[in-house]
Design a protein around this motif. Structure first.
Motif, mmCIF file in Angstrom:
data_model
loop_
_atom_site.group_PDB
_atom_site.id
_atom_site.type_symbol
_atom_site.label_atom_id
_atom_site.label_comp_id
_atom_site.label_asym_id
_atom_site.label_seq_id
_atom_site.Cartn_x
_atom_site.Cartn_y
_atom_site.Cartn_z
ATOM 1 N N GLU A 1 30.369 -5.328 11.934
ATOM 2 C CA GLU A 1 30.251 -4.808 13.302
ATOM 3 C C GLU A 1 31.491 -5.081 14.121
ATOM 4 O OE1 GLU A 1 26.792 -5.853 15.461
ATOM 5 O OE2 GLU A 1 25.465 -4.707 14.167
ATOM 6 N N LEU A 2 32.133 -6.167 13.825
ATOM 7 C CA LEU A 2 33.333 -6.497 14.573
ATOM 8 C C LEU A 2 34.466 -5.527 14.274
ATOM 9 C CD1 LEU A 2 33.510 -10.405 14.552
ATOM 10 C CD2 LEU A 2 33.108 -8.869 16.459
ATOM 11 N N VAL A 3 34.312 -4.792 13.188
ATOM 12 C CA VAL A 3 35.319 -3.789 12.853
ATOM 13 C C VAL A 3 34.848 -2.420 13.331
ATOM 14 C CG1 VAL A 3 36.542 -2.614 10.997
ATOM 15 C CG2 VAL A 3 36.100 -5.061 10.837
ATOM 16 N N ALA A 4 33.579 -2.168 13.115
ATOM 17 C CA ALA A 4 33.041 -0.856 13.480
ATOM 18 C C ALA A 4 33.206 -0.559 14.963
ATOM 19 C CB ALA A 4 31.564 -0.788 13.114
ATOM 20 N N GLY A 5 33.078 -1.571 15.777
ATOM 21 C CA GLY A 5 33.140 -1.364 17.212
ATOM 22 C C GLY A 5 34.498 -0.948 17.729
ATOM 23 N N ILE A 6 35.496 -1.257 16.970
ATOM 24 C CA ILE A 6 36.845 -0.937 17.436
ATOM 25 C C ILE A 6 37.050 0.563 17.517
ATOM 26 C CG2 ILE A 6 39.301 -1.217 17.005
ATOM 27 C CD1 ILE A 6 38.606 -3.639 15.287
ATOM 28 N N ARG A 7 36.659 1.200 16.475
ATOM 29 C CA ARG A 7 36.832 2.644 16.438
ATOM 30 C C ARG A 7 35.696 3.283 17.215
ATOM 31 N NH1 ARG A 7 35.604 4.639 12.735
ATOM 32 N NH2 ARG A 7 34.514 3.180 11.385
#
Lengths: 204, 204
Positions: free
Chosen positions: B185-191
DNA sequence: CGCAACCCTCACGCATACGTAAGGGTCAGG
DNA sequence: CCTGACCCTTACGTATGCGTGAGGGTTGCG
């Protein structure tokens, strides 16, 4: 449980699982050809419920540039895609990690201003790496406090054997506690400090 | 190392260890017969230095009823006894534990309003007991975030193998990552999340 | 006595992350 | 068309924990 009745464009029809799914849809303007999957749009209230935030908070995120609605309905209702859910949860996590909204905004800016994908990711990585260390420090700090609490509780256990008629002022001269170990700071701080004639340190 | 020159009543003479000790002293008024030990009084600045707080903070603690000077000099200088040091450190720890100053004040009030010593201790115990649980929850929460950070960093490692010429927009279609595990989630939220035509979830 | 180093009492300022109220549209079932 | 459930914008309010002057005494060595 709040029964939703008339939605502008995004529908719910389920019984409480993940909000919305439905039949009517509104593909946002802008000419984005997309795969099917799940492109029903969400209203701000839906986002709020699904993430546990308030509508005001969602608005606030937008105010500070953390979130932008995918589109607007004719009546200017904000319409979000599902990526917004990830975004909001992401914001929440980073906030929990101790980042301020403006710091999070900087990450977003960094990302959006970046042309090179791996370059951008690299900077995000640095932030995360540093946060990881900070989180570990915080954990260590909390564990410290945890131990102090445990020690204090143990120390205070002894107080149960004290005569209930004893006055708090008498604590200064208490000799019930294990003399071998010092009074925990979390206990020592309670007494004294408010000027009243006091000063003995360790009850003897 | 700020050289202290003329003190009103509390002296330092040591060389940096624990602040003050000395010869001149001012026993505070009020008729407190005390054992000898160490009853030299401290000025607000001494308390500040010894605890790492600012003078303003010490004043603030007094404003909200957390700390009261043991006495005042003729010139209205605040004079503290050593118990004040414990008190200030105690305040700091409780604050670190997530208690607000007013919550701490309530503990102090509880203590001071209490006649029965073990009764008072019992209530303090309850507070500490509850705090202990909260701290453990916080630790668990942070450990969760720690794991997420680790997972995200691992995930982002893969980005290093990406062509630097790749645009961030291309991340949507990235297929370098291990397809077996979901995007953190910490990556998904960026995009996504800023309205731009996006919505693919897991790069395929 | 002079002076440096401190301290005192106001009292407004600040940054965060929303809360909350006001006044007024929008959406869609019935 | 009516209505209830939602949503919009604007904008001031709030709670915390001090920061930061302003203007002016106090202390005590030399």
């Amino acid at each position: 449980m709040t029964t939703r009745h008339h939605l502008p464009v995004a529908y719910e029809h389920g019984t409480g699982g993940s909000i919305l799914s439905g039949t009517s849809r509104t593909d946002a303007p802008g000419g984005c050809a997309e795969a099917e999957e799940d492109d029903r749009l969400l209203q701000v209230g839906d986002i709020a419920k699904a993430t546990g935030k308030t509508v005001r908070a969602i608005h606030h995120y937008e105010e500070v540039g953390l979130l932008t609605p995918h589109a607007r309905s004719k009546g200017r209702y904000r319409l979000y895609d599902h990526a917004a859910l990830s975004r909001v949860r992401w914001i929440g996590k980073l906030h929990d990690l101790g980042l301020s909204l403006s710091q999070i905004q900087q990450i977003v800016s960094t990302w959006e201003a970046s042309s090179s994908a791996p370059g951008a990711m690299s900077r995000i990585r640095d932030v995360y790496q540093q946060k990881l260390e900070e989180v570990r420090e915080q954990i260590a700090h909390l564990e410290n406090l945890e131990h102090e609490l445990v020690a204090s509780l143990a120390y205070l256990d002894t107080c149960e054997t004290c005569d209930p008629a004893e006055l708090v002022a008498a604590c200064t001269n208490c000799n019930l506690h294990d003399k071998s170990k010092a009074e925990p700071e979390l206990v020592a701080g309670i007494r004294g400090g408010n000027g009243h004639c006091r000063q003995g340190s360790n009850h003897r």
